[in-house]
Every structure is written in C-alpha cells, then in structure tokens.
Write a protein that holds these residues in place. Sequence first.
Motif, PDB file in Angstrom:
ATOM      1  N   TYR A   7     -11.908   6.964  32.734  1.00  0.00           N
ATOM      2  CA  TYR A   7     -12.519   8.213  32.250  1.00  0.00           C
ATOM      3  C   TYR A   7     -11.474   9.081  31.564  1.00  0.00           C
ATOM      4  N   THR A  41     -11.602  10.038  27.578  1.00  0.00           N
ATOM      5  CA  THR A  41     -11.778  11.419  27.147  1.00  0.00           C
ATOM      6  C   THR A  41     -10.543  11.977  26.439  1.00  0.00           C
ATOM      7  N   THR A  78     -18.700   5.524  32.249  1.00  0.00           N
ATOM      8  CA  THR A  78     -17.304   5.942  32.086  1.00  0.00           C
ATOM      9  C   THR A  78     -17.202   7.394  31.649  1.00  0.00           C
TER      10      THR A  78
END
Length: 423
Positions: free
Chosen positions: A43, A47, A359
């Motif tokens: 994650y 991001t 995710t």
Amino acid sequence: MKTKAVRLYGEKDLRLEEFELPAIGENEILAKIVSDSICMSSYKAATQGIKHKRIPNDVANDPIIIGHEFCGEIVEVGGRWADLFNAGDKFSIQPAINYEDGPVGILSAPGYSYRHIGGDSQYVIIPAEVMEQDCLLPFSGEAYYHGSLAEPMSCIVGGFHANYHTTPGSYVHSMGIVEGGAMALLAGVGPMGLGAIDYAMHCDRKPGLLVVTDIDNARLERAASIYTVEEAKANGVELVYVNTAEEGKGIDYLKSLTPKGEGFNDVFVYAPVRPVIEQADKLMAFDGCLNFFAGPTDPEFSATFNFYNVHYAATHVVGTSGGNTDDMIESLKMMEAGKLNPSTMVTHVGGLDAVIETTLNLPNIPGGKKLVYNNVSMPLVALDDLKGMEGELYEGLTKIVEASNGLWSPEAERFLLENAPAI
C-alpha cells in the motif's frame, strides 16, 4: 510466454495487464506464482510511487510488478541453477535480497523494484541475484498460503531474536528473549500478535509466562479459542489473556502476574499507540527489553520513556520491522513440521482481479491478512462473510471454513483452486 500481473506505473496507478515475458537466460528461473498475501508495505509503495525508496524512478515507462509475500512452483530452470532447483519445486522468496547492483541499489526487492518478478503475477522470472543471495527458499509444506505467510511470520521470529539482555558487569548482549521468563504481548490479538502467540508456544526458546492483552473482549475470546490455555500449558507456557480496558486490569495487575511482581523480561508492542508504549515501559522488570514491533506512519510519532529506569534498571528498547533470511527459513521449516499454523492471520481471500482495489484501500479494510490467488477471478471476501453467499464455490468454502473454527486451511485452498473461475 504471456502473464497477467498487477503493475505499478506511479502514485496510485496500478494496472492489471497481460503482457509477454521474455525467455529466461542461463542465470534465471521461470516460476508460477500461486498465492500472495497483501502487505501494508505494498500500500505504501502504491500510494507513494517513485517517492518510495524501493521504487525505480522510471516506472512510468518500465512498470514493476507489486507483491512480495508470495509462494509458487518452479516451471523452468536456467542452466546455472540446474543442479540446485528443479521444475515442480515449491518455493518462497525472501524479498530483502540486499543486492547492491539492483534497480535501486541495496534497497532493491522483488515486489517493488523489478519488471519481471513480483507476487501479484501469474508467472515471473526470478533474477540471478535472488539465487546468488540464497533468497530462493525451497518449501515442502502442504499449502501455498503457508509459504506466502512465511515472510510476515519471519518478522515475528526476527522480533523474538532481536530482543536482548545483559549481565551486570559485562558489555556482552545476550540475544533473544529470556527463556522461561515473563513475556507480555500488548495489543496482541491482531494478525501479527496471533502469530507471535503461536511462535511463543511452539518455538525452541519459550517464555515461562505469556500474558496477552487487548481492549476488545471478542478479539481476546477469539484468540483464546484458537490458542488455548490448555495447549500452552502442554507446551510449558502459562498463557493469560487480559482485557486491560476492564477496571483493575491495568499496570499493577499485569505486574502482579509475574514472579514476585517484578515485571516482564520481554514486552512486545503490536500497535503504534502511545499509551500502549508507555504502559509497556512501566511493565518491564530489571533488564527488561521493550520491542516496538508495530511501525507508525507518522514520522513524528513519539512517546515518553523512563530514563531513570534505563540508567538504574538497565531497561532498553529495540524496534524490528522485518526478519532476515534465517528467520524466514525457520518459519518455513516450522510450518513444514506442523509447529506453526499461520491460518490465524488470514481474514480475507480473493483473486488477482481483487488486488488493485484491495491494495489501494488496505488501511480501510478491517481484519488481518488479505490473501490472493493469482490464477483465480474472485472479489475480496471476508471469511466471516462467506456464510450466506450464493454459489457452489462460496457454499463449499463456508463448510470448510466453519469446520476449521472459522480459519482458512489447506483444504479450503485446494477447494478454491479446483473450483474458482480462472482469471
């Protein structure tokens, strides 16, 4: 050959695509990935994009395959490795390969830095550096998801090994928890805490007393139904579950459980919560070691620590964020021998087409590990939500999961792989 994979192109830019893998070279291995468990680290990588230290700067043009907690089987072996590996062998990978010449230097890792290897792909090409660093790990366990969960399990094992203790008058640190000592796992019934209970009960360096705390009775009761006081006793460990939100169950009570009320030799913190850390500080005995296991997301995160006790009571703190290859090998061998069962970590299952949404929304999905099977098309489903879902697949999985105390199992994996639609 063609493969479907989830590839990262930039910040929050994940794409499920089919593309051609090149033929392997003499130094490489072709492998089929069966399962991957989705980690919070993925994650963060998805991001942050190129802001992440493990992500190459050119992913917009040369995307990488995400996922680093995976297990599969070897399909084809390059000549250099023909004496060590065979087609059909099951394997797991230690992603922290520590290879200086990788795409982003020493931080390069499968699942972050490579075009042709990552856990969320049907097929991958394992590069030479993985084998050269002894990070391609044979696995003969009965379920692929055990191999996937060996990586997070190795983090737990590494935490136990990273704790240390001292002897007055000596500068030598004795590594590991105190064998036969008093241990506390604070906020210890989440997925990693459950794994720690399992390991503490079945490893070769056990505590004598294991106190597990949380503030949620349902979670504590669930943990106690999986890892029972009776089983712990049979393994030489006194196991106590405590809800510290209840009146009279605070620091004084917890210390009263220890020999002579002197406190705990080893205290693990499994949630990045300031009051929990400060409670841990107050629970330590002389030469107590506090392991801050749970990583915070706030770079300014802090808590108070009693430095009077650091000076006069030799208390100390360590932080661990992963395990090494030896820790992962230990995890795999214990799983193969039936001494560890990581099923308690799994709360959701899905297919490769569930990876992107899972995710990118991982912090908002409650529960433990999200397990995906790469050759299956299936939305992410919580094990608790299987009951009542329509269709032979879900009805069959419901029966199997209910028969195993609500846990994922090798039987459930086999049923899913045999009956779920292919992606």
